[in-house]
Design a protein around this motif. Structure first.
Motif, PDB file in Angstrom:
ATOM      1  N   SER A  52      18.123  36.943  31.843  1.00  0.00           N
ATOM      2  CA  SER A  52      17.047  36.549  30.919  1.00  0.00           C
ATOM      3  C   SER A  52      16.759  37.666  29.925  1.00  0.00           C
ATOM      4  O   SER A  52      16.517  37.411  28.733  1.00  0.00           O
ATOM      5  CB  SER A  52      15.780  36.199  31.702  1.00  0.00           C
ATOM      6  OG  SER A  52      15.384  37.290  32.523  1.00  0.00           O
ATOM      7  N   VAL A  92      21.920  25.230  28.998  1.00  0.00           N
ATOM      8  CA  VAL A  92      21.611  24.400  30.163  1.00  0.00           C
ATOM      9  C   VAL A  92      22.857  23.675  30.642  1.00  0.00           C
ATOM     10  O   VAL A  92      23.110  23.541  31.848  1.00  0.00           O
ATOM     11  CB  VAL A  92      20.486  23.403  29.817  1.00  0.00           C
ATOM     12  CG1 VAL A  92      20.288  22.386  30.942  1.00  0.00           C
ATOM     13  CG2 VAL A  92      19.180  24.144  29.560  1.00  0.00           C
ATOM     14  N   GLY A 120      24.884  25.603  32.931  1.00  0.00           N
ATOM     15  CA  GLY A 120      24.305  25.916  34.231  1.00  0.00           C
ATOM     16  C   GLY A 120      23.221  26.969  34.236  1.00  0.00           C
ATOM     17  O   GLY A 120      22.820  27.420  35.317  1.00  0.00           O
ATOM     18  N   THR A 121      22.720  27.357  33.072  1.00  0.00           N
ATOM     19  CA  THR A 121      21.642  28.351  33.032  1.00  0.00           C
ATOM     20  C   THR A 121      20.356  27.728  33.589  1.00  0.00           C
ATOM     21  O   THR A 121      19.985  26.615  33.229  1.00  0.00           O
ATOM     22  CB  THR A 121      21.408  28.826  31.600  1.00  0.00           C
ATOM     23  OG1 THR A 121      22.637  29.267  31.040  1.00  0.00           O
ATOM     24  CG2 THR A 121      20.398  29.968  31.579  1.00  0.00           C
ATOM     25  N   ARG A 122      19.702  28.469  34.458  1.00  0.00           N
ATOM     26  CA  ARG A 122      18.481  27.941  35.068  1.00  0.00           C
ATOM     27  C   ARG A 122      17.324  27.928  34.064  1.00  0.00           C
ATOM     28  O   ARG A 122      17.248  28.773  33.176  1.00  0.00           O
ATOM     29  CB  ARG A 122      18.097  28.792  36.283  1.00  0.00           C
ATOM     30  CG  ARG A 122      19.057  28.634  37.450  1.00  0.00           C
ATOM     31  CD  ARG A 122      18.587  29.432  38.653  1.00  0.00           C
ATOM     32  NE  ARG A 122      18.508  30.860  38.371  1.00  0.00           N
ATOM     33  CZ  ARG A 122      18.121  31.765  39.256  1.00  0.00           C
ATOM     34  NH1 ARG A 122      17.758  31.380  40.480  1.00  0.00           N
ATOM     35  NH2 ARG A 122      18.076  33.041  38.936  1.00  0.00           N
ATOM     36  N   ARG A 123      16.413  26.985  34.268  1.00  0.00           N
ATOM     37  CA  ARG A 123      15.268  26.886  33.368  1.00  0.00           C
ATOM     38  C   ARG A 123      14.366  28.109  33.463  1.00  0.00           C
ATOM     39  O   ARG A 123      13.800  28.559  32.477  1.00  0.00           O
ATOM     40  CB  ARG A 123      14.449  25.627  33.682  1.00  0.00           C
ATOM     41  CG  ARG A 123      15.208  24.344  33.466  1.00  0.00           C
ATOM     42  CD  ARG A 123      14.315  23.151  33.235  1.00  0.00           C
ATOM     43  NE  ARG A 123      13.129  23.096  34.085  1.00  0.00           N
ATOM     44  CZ  ARG A 123      12.226  22.108  34.027  1.00  0.00           C
ATOM     45  NH1 ARG A 123      12.395  21.131  33.153  1.00  0.00           N
ATOM     46  NH2 ARG A 123      11.178  22.104  34.813  1.00  0.00           N
ATOM     47  N   SER A 124      14.219  28.665  34.652  1.00  0.00           N
ATOM     48  CA  SER A 124      13.392  29.859  34.803  1.00  0.00           C
ATOM     49  C   SER A 124      13.970  31.033  34.019  1.00  0.00           C
ATOM     50  O   SER A 124      13.227  31.840  33.442  1.00  0.00           O
ATOM     51  CB  SER A 124      13.264  30.222  36.279  1.00  0.00           C
ATOM     52  OG  SER A 124      14.542  30.505  36.840  1.00  0.00           O
ATOM     53  N   THR A 125      15.293  31.131  33.976  1.00  0.00           N
ATOM     54  CA  THR A 125      15.927  32.213  33.213  1.00  0.00           C
ATOM     55  C   THR A 125      15.619  32.072  31.732  1.00  0.00           C
ATOM     56  O   THR A 125      15.271  33.049  31.051  1.00  0.00           O
ATOM     57  CB  THR A 125      17.453  32.192  33.441  1.00  0.00           C
ATOM     58  OG1 THR A 125      17.725  32.388  34.821  1.00  0.00           O
ATOM     59  CG2 THR A 125      18.138  33.294  32.630  1.00  0.00           C
ATOM     60  N   SER A 182      13.084  30.467  30.435  1.00  0.00           N
ATOM     61  CA  SER A 182      11.648  30.671  30.229  1.00  0.00           C
ATOM     62  C   SER A 182      11.328  32.161  30.148  1.00  0.00           C
ATOM     63  O   SER A 182      10.566  32.603  29.280  1.00  0.00           O
ATOM     64  CB  SER A 182      10.864  30.018  31.370  1.00  0.00           C
ATOM     65  OG  SER A 182      11.112  28.629  31.420  1.00  0.00           O
ATOM     66  N   TRP A 220      10.834  23.237  28.084  1.00  0.00           N
ATOM     67  CA  TRP A 220      11.517  22.529  29.157  1.00  0.00           C
ATOM     68  C   TRP A 220      12.049  21.166  28.697  1.00  0.00           C
ATOM     69  O   TRP A 220      13.079  20.703  29.165  1.00  0.00           O
ATOM     70  CB  TRP A 220      10.567  22.346  30.343  1.00  0.00           C
ATOM     71  CG  TRP A 220      10.187  23.660  30.981  1.00  0.00           C
ATOM     72  CD1 TRP A 220      10.918  24.812  30.970  1.00  0.00           C
ATOM     73  CD2 TRP A 220       8.989  23.951  31.692  1.00  0.00           C
ATOM     74  NE1 TRP A 220      10.251  25.818  31.633  1.00  0.00           N
ATOM     75  CE2 TRP A 220       9.055  25.318  32.096  1.00  0.00           C
ATOM     76  CE3 TRP A 220       7.854  23.219  32.036  1.00  0.00           C
ATOM     77  CZ2 TRP A 220       8.049  25.935  32.819  1.00  0.00           C
ATOM     78  CZ3 TRP A 220       6.855  23.835  32.754  1.00  0.00           C
ATOM     79  CH2 TRP A 220       6.945  25.183  33.155  1.00  0.00           C
TER      80      TRP A 220
END
Length: 775
Positions: free
Chosen positions: A394, A687, A690-695, A697, A764
């Motif tokens: 991130s 996304v 495969g990148t996480r949403r928390s990363t 954010s 999101w």
């Protein structure tokens, strides 16, 4: 004419570019509209305050004073009060003839026992919160005061008809008309400097936010301009077309700004902020200032767009930003604050002796110093992010984004940085001059917390009755009342006499150190060399023949009440002591039995000690005073007293700061949403891989936090520099309220964090693989 054609074409692209074009134009219009609304509000404030002042002066009873009763005279007594911390303006009225003047806002004078009230006071009396106040004002409400007799919609005012007023005492004044013909007191140079700097500090962030709003959608706009180059437009034409798009957004922003202003104006009548209520109709901007705003905002939109494109090379096959290979130059950015300091330096110590300041020089220097923040921040962000290294995913996403284009991130926090820098400087100036407007009253709030007094002539027996009535009130621990007048050798010049104070033994012990005392005793206060109450040079002695009340306290034209009196021969000399008000009495202290009954109708004072654990104790005391003496004056004692003008300026600053912070937060949210919209496809790609949403954010938070941290550091330095210059101008030493500065920085950072949190739900929604779909 080609320029106008290109501008018109750009404006057409802004409104005919489909959903994408309308979204970009709407975001620009909202950002500009918020700024325009605040500009209109600011230009309307001086006129609104002037209208308040005019109505307040119009209802004063300082003009039209008369000496003798006539058909056109009116007796007025001040019966102001306070309820739960709110000041209530009250006047008792009695007509002395059929042509007596009527206060502004009333159609007639209230009859005895009737009162006319303001709408806000009527609502308070009708509510549960006003139950205690209803006991204090048990009169019949015969009507309401119109707006022209009030300073604002939340003004608490009443007029009471009273047949107890007489023209032979100083309780009431006699007038033939309402108004105040005395010239208004001018602001002293230091307060004027504070007001000038305050307006600059509050308006600078607005200008910065408007300049930021017109650059929304810069990356997508440049790609559209490259397409225009492909079909034959030259570089000059594309720049003016881009300016036309910004011009259209700013014109829509003017319309939205007018709407926001009208909505905000109506809200001012619905709620009072910081004890300052304004009628919506008073917020009427002057026509010249409105014209200036209407012309300046579109012109600024065009100028900012052309200036932003100076480092962009638009070619048919793409856009090349010259800012990538060439680092930002710092010399001209440093030139702005240097010139600002050069303008302010000649004014150093100009206000130490109440000297006048050159307003334009102050404005120019302050503006240049704050502009230095906006100029230096992009360079500082670029220089610092280039040195940031590896870290979590991130963090790397955020740093790489800033390294590729830090200009937009720096612009988004420019408004916060300017606002914080100005707030720090103003806070330093406030601290530097605060002691000049806050004085020590000398009152001892440990001995008494409230005072009750009346300028009417009341017998000493009545004073004892009033004192006992208040002493029995719930929440009162003790009450000491005494009355007083002047004594002298002759009955024609009270200035050559001394003070006579009459009270019970307990009351007199509050004024002097007395051991033995009984009714009928008198005491001479030991000469102390100086006293707040000494008016003449007569020194009382035991057995001396004097005259009581030699024309003292009588209004002109009234018959004096003079009574011969011999000071008791056995009157001892006692050392005086300051009372709860910090006043040391001179002259003679006497119990009621030592003074002839004919001379006991005097004015009185009473000190009251309350129990702070009893709810509404202060209001209960005021209710008791109103029952026993409706014309009495009750006020709180305090160790310090602050200048009302200084307090008003501080209130205006709080209101302005709150509005500017709301504007900055709203504009910053719009800016962040616009930036997320431009990076929609990039987020979808991340996304999809495969990148996480928390990363993502956290990366958005880091992208905001880094420029904000650098901006706040720069703002702290600039604010302290500007504050040092302002303190030097008023002749005060350099001091910094570190706690206050930390709070200002914390508020600025908190606004940004709140906006970032609000932007997460839209983020999101954008982080979906179907965002890759295109047509």
């Amino acid at each position: 004419m080609n320029v106008f054609r290109d501008l018109r074409m750009g404006a057409g692209f802004a409104v005919t570019g489909g959903r994408e074009g309308w979204t970009r134009t709407l975001l620009t219009a909202i950002g500009v509209g918020l700024g325009v609304a605040l500009l209109l509000l600011t230009t309307a404030i001086p006129g609104a305050l002037g209208a308040r002042d005019d109505r307040g002066r119009g209802r004063d009873e300082l003009s039209g004073r008369a000496q003798q009763a006539a058909e056109n005279t009116l007796l007025i007594a001040t019966i102001d009060t306070t309820y739960k911390g709110d000041d209530i303006r009250g006047r008792a009225l009695r007509a002395e003839g059929p042509r007596a003047p009527v206060p502004p806002g009333l159609s007639r004078l209230p009859a005895p026992g009737e009162m006319m009230v303001s709408p806000a006071l009527a609502d308070l009396l009708a509510s549960k919160r006003g139950a205690l106040l209803k006991e204090r004002l048990p009169y019949r409400t015969a009507g309401k005061i119109a707006d022209r007799g009030l300073i604002g919609p939340d003004d608490l005012t009443f007029y009471l008809g009273s047949d107890a007023l007489t023209g032979d005492s100083n309780t009431a004044v006699r007038v033939t008309a309402f108004g105040n013909d005395f010239p208004a007191e001018k602001l002293d140079p230091r307060l004027l400097l504070l007001v000038v700097v305050m307006f600059v500090v509050l308006l600078m962030p607005v200008a910065v936010l408007i300049a930021t709003a017109v650059r929304f959608g810069g990356d997508r706009r440049d790609r559209r301009l490259a397409a225009l180059r492909l079909v034959g437009a030259d570089a000059r034409t594309t720049r003016w077309i881009a300016a036309g798009e910004a011009l259209a957004g700013s014109l829509f922003g003017l319309v939205l700004g007018l709407g926001f202003f009208l909505i905000g104006r109506q809200l001012t009548g619905a709620a009072a902020a910081f004890d300052l209520s304004i009628f919506p109709g008073d917020l009427d901007p002057s026509v010249p200032l409105v014209v200036l705003v209407v012309l300046a905002v579109p012109a600024a939109a065009v100028a900012v767009t052309l200036f932003a494109l100076r480092s962009v090379v638009i070619e048919p096959l793409g856009v090349v930003r010259t800012g990538t290979p060439a680092r930002r130059r710092v010399w001209w950015r440093l030139l702005l604050p240097v010139v600002g300091v050069a303008l302010l330096f000649p004014l150093i110590r100009r206000g130490a002796d109440a000297g006048e300041f050159n307003r334009f020089q102050v404005i120019g220097g302050t503006v240049l110093l704050l502009l230095g923040v906006t100029a230096l921040l992009p360079w500082l962000v670029e220089a610092m992010v280039a040195r940031l290294g590896a870290g979590r995913v991130s963090w790397q996403l955020a740093v790489r984004r800033l390294q590729l284009g830090s200009g937009a991130a720096a612009r988004s926090v420019n408004g916060i940085a300017v606002a914080v820098a100005g707030a720090i400087a103003l806070q330093m100036l406030f601290m530097g001059i605060e002691k000049d407007y806050v004085r020590d009253t000398g009152q001892d709030t440990a001995r008494a917390q409230m005072s009750v007094s009346s300028s009417g002539s009341i017998g000493s027996d009545r004073v004892t009755e009033i004192t006992d009535g208040i002493r029995r009130t719930k929440g009162v621990r003790s009450a000491f009342g005494h009355s007083g007048t002047r004594i002298g050798d002759r009955g024609d010049n009270p200035a050559e006499g001394a003070t006579l104070t009459i009270g019970t033994c307990d009351a007199l012990r509050e004024l002097a150190r007395i051991e033995r005392c009984a009714d009928g005793d008198a005491f001479i206060i030991e000469a102390s060399g100086s006293s707040d109450r000494v008016v003449g040079e007569m020194r009382p002695t035991p057995g001396r023949q004097v005259v009581i009340d030699p024309a003292y306290g009588m209004i002109e034209g009234a018959a004096p009440s003079r009574t011969p009196w011999r000071i008791p021969a056995a009157a001892p000399t006692v050392p005086g002591r300051a009372d709860a008000h910090g006043t040391r009495y001179d002259g003679v202290l006497a119990t009621p039995g030592a003074v002839p009954a004919a001379a006991r109708k005097l004015t009185y004072w009473m000190d009251v000690q309350i129990d702070p654990t009893v709810p509404d104790a202060r209001d209960l005391v005021r209710n008791a005073a109103a029952r026993v003496d409706p014309l009495s004056t009750v006020y709180d004692l305090s160790r310090t007293q602050e200048s009302r003008r200084f307090a008003n300026v501080r209130t205006a600053l709080f209101i302005g700061t709150a509005v500017v912070l709301l504007l900055i937060g709203a504009s910053l949210l719009v800016t962040m949403l616009e930036q997320l919209r431009e990076r929609r496809k990039l987020l979808s790609v991340l996304v999809a891989f495969g990148t996480r949403r928390s990363t993502l954010s956290w990366s958005v938070l880091y992208q905001t936090a880094v420029p904000v941290a650098l901006g706040l550091v720069l703002a702290a330095g600039t604010g302290m520099g500007l504050g040092a210059a302002l303190l030097g101008m008023v002749g005060r030493p350099f001091t910094v309220d570190w706690t206050g500065m930390a709070s200002m920085i914390g508020i600025g950072a908190g606004v940004v964090l709140l906006v970032t949190a609000l932007s997460l739900p839209p983020l999101w929604r954008l982080m979906r693989p179907d965002g890759l779909r295109t047509e």
